[in-house]
Every structure is written in C-alpha cells, then in structure tokens.
Scaffold this motif. Structure first.
Motif, short mmCIF file in Angstrom:
data_model
loop_
_atom_site.label_atom_id
_atom_site.label_comp_id
_atom_site.label_asym_id
_atom_site.label_seq_id
_atom_site.Cartn_x
_atom_site.Cartn_y
_atom_site.Cartn_z
N PHE A 206 0.83 -1.31 -0.04
CA PHE A 206 -0.03 -0.08 0.10
C PHE A 206 0.92 1.13 -0.05
O PHE A 206 0.65 2.10 -0.72
CB PHE A 206 -0.84 0.08 1.32
CG PHE A 206 -2.13 1.01 1.22
CD1 PHE A 206 -2.69 1.09 0.18
CD2 PHE A 206 -1.96 2.05 2.43
CE1 PHE A 206 -3.83 2.44 0.44
CE2 PHE A 206 -2.90 2.89 2.48
CZ PHE A 206 -3.64 3.09 1.39
N TYR A 207 1.94 1.37 0.77
CA TYR A 207 2.90 2.29 0.94
C TYR A 207 3.56 2.56 -0.34
O TYR A 207 3.58 3.78 -0.88
CB TYR A 207 3.88 2.30 1.64
CG TYR A 207 4.95 3.40 1.89
CD1 TYR A 207 4.42 4.69 2.23
CD2 TYR A 207 6.02 2.99 1.51
CE1 TYR A 207 5.47 5.77 2.07
CE2 TYR A 207 7.20 3.72 1.24
CZ TYR A 207 6.70 5.49 1.95
OH TYR A 207 7.65 6.31 1.40
N GLN A 208 4.02 1.57 -1.13
CA GLN A 208 4.58 1.76 -2.35
C GLN A 208 3.68 2.47 -3.51
O GLN A 208 4.14 3.16 -4.05
CB GLN A 208 5.08 0.21 -3.15
CG GLN A 208 6.00 -0.51 -2.12
CD GLN A 208 6.40 -1.73 -2.68
OE1 GLN A 208 6.21 -2.18 -3.95
NE2 GLN A 208 7.12 -2.56 -1.69
N CYS A 209 2.41 1.98 -3.43
CA CYS A 209 1.68 2.60 -4.37
C CYS A 209 1.47 4.29 -3.81
O CYS A 209 1.22 4.95 -4.75
CB CYS A 209 0.15 2.08 -4.20
SG CYS A 209 0.04 0.10 -4.79
N LEU A 210 1.31 4.47 -2.61
CA LEU A 210 1.16 5.75 -2.03
C LEU A 210 2.41 6.61 -2.53
O LEU A 210 2.22 7.85 -2.91
CB LEU A 210 0.83 5.82 -0.55
CG LEU A 210 -0.41 5.20 -0.12
CD1 LEU A 210 -0.55 5.66 1.37
CD2 LEU A 210 -1.80 5.64 -1.14
#
Length: 337
Positions: A206-210
């Motif tokens: 999720f953080y990589q996408c953000l």
C-alpha cells in the motif's frame, strides 16, 4: 506600489495569479466604494488579508478550496472561531450538548462558507465514526483533525481510495487515474461483492502505491517519509484505519501547519486577549449604565474605546463601510449596534 509588490511576494507565490484574478474581480465588483480611498490601498489591504489568512471568510467554496493556502487559512479560522465548543466539552464532558453531530458541525462550517458541501463534512465524520450512524456525537478535537485531513488532502484521498479498492480486488493500482477535478468532490468506486474491507491490504504494498501517487500527483499530499514511518509498524490496514492514522499523526499535523498540536488545541492567547478586552468593555458599559428602566440613554457614559483591528471581515464585505471614515481598521465596538 512598493507595498502592493511586497504583499504580492508574501502571498502564496505559486498561486499569485489566482489571487490577482480574485482581487481584480472584487475591484470591479466594488469599484464605487473602492474609488473613495484608492486602488493602491485596496490591493494593499487585499493582499494583507491573504497574508493574514482572513481572505477566505464568507467566500464561496470554490475559492476556499482553490489553493493550499486558502485551505490552511480556512482550517485555522474554523479552529479559532469554534474552539470554545471543544474547550467547554472538555471541561463538561458529561454534558452531551458540547458533543456535536456531523450536521451540527456542518452548520458551523456554513457560518464561514455558506455553500460548504455536506459531502466533505460527512466524509470527515466517517473517519471518526467509521460506518456508525451519522447522527452520533463527536468531540471537537476528533472532528477537527479528521476534517483537516479530509479537507486539505481531499483529492489525494480520492486517489488513495481508488488504489485501496484496486488492491482489495487484486488489480494493478498503477492503472488508477489521478483525479483532475478541483472541486474536491469525486465519485467513489464501489467495492466488488466478493471483497471485504475488513481484511485490509498489505501495508508495505500500500505504501509503495502511495509513494508512486505522491510522485505524480499535482495535488497536496502528506510527506511520504511521515506516511512511511506511520505505516512501518503495521502489516495490514484498512482504508479507514489509514485515514484515522493520518488524522491522529501529529507529525503530519505539524507539516501541514494549520492547527496546533492536540495538547495546545484550546489555547489561543491572542484571541483570548481580544475576547477579554471585549468582555471588559461590555462589563464596564453594563455597570456604568443607568439603574432606571425608563429607557433614557442620555446618561450613558461616552466611551473612547481604542479601535480593534478585526481579522474576521473580508475586504469584499465592506461595501457598507462609512464613506467618511479615514481609519483603515474595522470598528468592533458593540455600543454602536
């Protein structure tokens, strides 16, 4: 001209054109009143109000949310105007009337921005209440910090919601289209029937996408380093869990810079000092007034109160200002009402 240039430079540099267009629009709209004291003074006062953050008062929502500076100014003004709601709630926490519903908070927002959309207020309330009934009561501090995240980062959160739903469905989040509308109101995607939001998504993915979203987004985003730190201790998280974490993170609050830390939320020495002055003036008038009930006001004492520079009335609402007044400050003396 030097004063005007200084104010221009002090205003939000990336959005000078927005303020110039608004200033010219107000100049044309109020040209009869402005002609009495000059165009140079008008521009000076307008950009001083931009610098002070009072320019958003009683303006339309399209202007309030037009720039990051406007949004931060609106958040700061909302806090300063209504912090006593939370202060009283903290002191008398057993009295539920100091805990307000989403509709009641929306009424407060509309006192500052008459066409403020209910949708944003409801989204902020859902961060606090999750999926509970929207008529539940909320404390001022809980609503304020949730509202700050939802209002200031509204476009970012719309994209985050789309990314989250794609992750739940097993889709490639790189296909998500970043919203381009400036209204701050977007249609949310519906979750597939076989996906449960209670399961959450992998926090690292999720953080990589953000992080990728922040790199390509032209809208305001929370600092990615703070988001990474916030998610570092989680393995999985839900969308509303992420929103709640954003709202409670004091590092993100300090980076945004509109509100004080939660521990100082009910402290505003400058405003308290002005309120104490006004209360003292009203008290002196009440004590010095005639004891009879005849209604004769001839014996009322003449008060030579100093003028108070009021930050609460924007320039474009001064149409009815006395044309013969030579002062540049607003008169807030209640004895003239």
């Amino acid at each position: 001209l030097i004063s005007v240039s200084y104010c221009l430079l002090f205003a939000a540099q990336r959005h000078v054109l927005t303020y110039m267009e608004d200033a010219v629009s107000q100049l044309l709209e109020n040209r009869e009143d402005i002609s009495q004291y000059g165009i140079a003074r008008f521009f000076t006062e307008y950009f001083n109000s931009v610098r002070q953050g009072t320019h958003i008062l009683f303006r339309e929502f399209s202007f309030v949310q037009a720039t990051p500076h406007n949004r931060a100014s609106f958040l700061r003004t909302f806090w300063r105007c209504f912090r006593t709601v939370g202060k009283n709630g903290g002191k008398y926490s057993s009295i539920s009337c100091y805990l307000l519903t989403a509709q009641e908070y929306h009424c407060l927002l509309q006192l500052l921005c008459p066409d403020f959309p209910m949708e944003l207020t409801q989204k902020a309330a859902r961060i606090v209440l999750i999926d509970d009934a929207m008529d539940c009561l909320m404390s001022f501090s809980d609503f304020l910090f949730a509202f700050q995240i939802q209002f200031y980062y509204s476009e970012f959160l719309e994209s985050v919601a789309a990314i989250y739903q794609d992750l739940l469905a097993g889709k490639n989040p790189n296909t998500v289209i970043v919203p381009t509308s400036s209204s701050g109101q977007h249609r949310q995607r519906q979750l597939p029937n076989d996906c449960s939001p209670l399961d959450g998504v992998d926090a690292s993915l999720f953080y990589q996408c953000l992080e990728s979203l922040c790199d390509r987004s032209k809208y305001s985003c929370p600092p990615s380093a703070l988001v990474k730190e916030m998610l570092s201790s989680a393995q999985r998280l839900t969308f509303y869990g992420f929103l709640m974490a954003l709202a409670k993170d004091q590092g993100i609050n300090r980076a945004l810079g509109a509100l004080p830390d939660k521990g100082d939320l009910f402290l505003d020495p400058a405003m308290d000092q002005e309120l104490e002055k006004l209360v003292a003036q009203v008290s002196r008038l009440s004590v010095s007034g005639p004891s009879s009930s005849s209604g004769d006001t001839a014996n009322l004492p003449v008060r030579n109160s100093p003028r108070i520079n009021s930050p609460w009335k924007p320039l474009h609402h001064r149409r009815k200002m006395d044309a013969e007044s030579e002062g540049s400050n607003e008169e807030t003396d209640s004895s003239e009402n």
